[in-house]
Design a protein around this motif. Structure first.
Motif, PDB file in Angstrom:
ATOM      1  N   LYS A   7      13.054  33.348 -25.460  1.00 32.40           N
ATOM      2  CA  LYS A   7      13.354  32.288 -26.427  1.00 32.40           C
ATOM      3  C   LYS A   7      13.468  30.951 -25.710  1.00 32.40           C
ATOM      4  O   LYS A   7      14.149  30.839 -24.695  1.00 32.40           O
ATOM      5  CB  LYS A   7      14.648  32.600 -27.175  1.00 32.40           C
ATOM      6  CG  LYS A   7      14.545  33.871 -27.997  1.00 32.40           C
ATOM      7  CD  LYS A   7      15.835  34.209 -28.695  1.00 32.40           C
ATOM      8  CE  LYS A   7      15.676  35.538 -29.441  1.00 32.40           C
ATOM      9  NZ  LYS A   7      16.884  35.904 -30.149  1.00 32.40           N
ATOM     10  N   THR A  56      21.523  32.578 -29.385  1.00 35.52           N
ATOM     11  CA  THR A  56      20.148  33.015 -29.154  1.00 35.52           C
ATOM     12  C   THR A  56      19.843  33.345 -27.694  1.00 35.52           C
ATOM     13  O   THR A  56      18.828  33.974 -27.413  1.00 35.52           O
ATOM     14  CB  THR A  56      19.147  31.922 -29.589  1.00 35.52           C
ATOM     15  OG1 THR A  56      19.309  30.776 -28.741  1.00 35.52           O
ATOM     16  CG2 THR A  56      19.348  31.540 -31.052  1.00 35.52           C
ATOM     17  N   ALA A  58      18.697  31.331 -25.657  1.00 39.74           N
ATOM     18  CA  ALA A  58      17.444  30.637 -25.363  1.00 39.74           C
ATOM     19  C   ALA A  58      17.609  29.734 -24.140  1.00 39.74           C
ATOM     20  O   ALA A  58      18.705  29.219 -23.881  1.00 39.74           O
ATOM     21  CB  ALA A  58      17.016  29.792 -26.564  1.00 39.74           C
ATOM     22  N   ILE A 169      18.625  28.400 -34.930  1.00 39.22           N
ATOM     23  CA  ILE A 169      19.038  29.778 -34.618  1.00 39.22           C
ATOM     24  C   ILE A 169      18.204  30.767 -35.429  1.00 39.22           C
ATOM     25  O   ILE A 169      17.710  31.760 -34.894  1.00 39.22           O
ATOM     26  CB  ILE A 169      20.550  29.968 -34.877  1.00 39.22           C
ATOM     27  CG1 ILE A 169      21.348  29.176 -33.823  1.00 39.22           C
ATOM     28  CG2 ILE A 169      20.931  31.447 -34.864  1.00 39.22           C
ATOM     29  CD1 ILE A 169      22.813  28.982 -34.186  1.00 39.22           C
ATOM     30  N   LEU A 172      14.659  30.943 -33.957  1.00 37.19           N
ATOM     31  CA  LEU A 172      14.631  31.658 -32.665  1.00 37.19           C
ATOM     32  C   LEU A 172      14.892  33.156 -32.819  1.00 37.19           C
ATOM     33  O   LEU A 172      14.372  33.949 -32.046  1.00 37.19           O
ATOM     34  CB  LEU A 172      15.646  31.042 -31.697  1.00 37.19           C
ATOM     35  CG  LEU A 172      15.249  29.673 -31.148  1.00 37.19           C
ATOM     36  CD1 LEU A 172      16.436  29.006 -30.477  1.00 37.19           C
ATOM     37  CD2 LEU A 172      14.076  29.807 -30.184  1.00 37.19           C
ATOM     38  N   ASN A 173      15.719  33.532 -33.790  1.00 36.39           N
ATOM     39  CA  ASN A 173      16.069  34.947 -33.949  1.00 36.39           C
ATOM     40  C   ASN A 173      15.136  35.710 -34.881  1.00 36.39           C
ATOM     41  O   ASN A 173      15.322  36.897 -35.112  1.00 36.39           O
ATOM     42  CB  ASN A 173      17.520  35.069 -34.421  1.00 36.39           C
ATOM     43  CG  ASN A 173      18.508  34.793 -33.303  1.00 36.39           C
ATOM     44  OD1 ASN A 173      18.177  34.879 -32.125  1.00 36.39           O
ATOM     45  ND2 ASN A 173      19.729  34.442 -33.676  1.00 36.39           N
TER      46      ASN A 173
END
Length: 175
Positions: A7, A56, A58, A169, A172-173
């Motif tokens: 991510k 996340t 990331a 979020i 990204l998820n």
């Protein structure tokens, strides 16, 4: 080259972490508005970045004009300011670096090659991360059409807000 990461947050600074509201407030209160790295970031926006990173895991790639200071300078600022997450890279400057390798870029008009979207596409391609889950957070519409599902547009006055952080979020998820 960066290691494989699942991510990525492509992050702009001005209008995202460096907000007009925060700069005006610091000036109004007569407080220091910059440090050796440049303009001070809005703590509210930084808190939202922290939330994204926490939710996340990331990593961060800088796509801000500040990247011209270099990756080491960005990582030093991150450490000095105790900012959230880990800066793993900066996007290339597409035109000067000649990084027009991705198939997406071959069909892009010359005018569009000046946009950050092309630089982001190059970074993903050059780091073998074209299938990575990523989000682009910027206060300007600087992306390629294919990147629209990954794009979060901020208002430069208040930058990265809680609502926008939640959208990031979710993006990204998803994968």
């Amino acid at each position: 080259m960066a290691k494989k990461h699942s991510k990525i947050i492509f992050l702009d600074f001005d209008g995202v972490l460096n907000t007009e509201y925060h700069q005006r407030l610091l000036q109004y209160e007569g407080k220091v508005w910059q440090d050796k790295h440049g303009a001070c970031f809005d703590p509210k926006a930084v808190k939202q970045l922290q939330t994204i990173v926490d939710m996340t895991h990331a990593d961060i790639v800088i796509e801000s004009s500040w990247k011209y200071l270099g990756l080491e300078a960005m990582q030093e600022m991150w450490q000095d300011r105790q900012l959230p997450g880990r800066v793993i890279g900066i996007t290339p400057s597409v035109i000067s670096d000649g990084m027009l390798l991705s198939a997406d870029l071959e069909q892009t008009s010359p005018a569009a090659l000046h946009c950050k979207g092309a630089e982001i596409a190059s970074w993903l391609y050059n780091n073998d991360m074209e299938n990575a889950s990523y989000v682009i957070i910027d206060d300007e519409y600087v992306i390629m059409e294919s990147q629209l599902p990954h794009f979060i547009l901020t208002n430069p006055y208040d930058g990265l807000t809680e609502e926008l952080a939640m959208r990031a979020i979710n993006i990204l998820n998803q994968q």
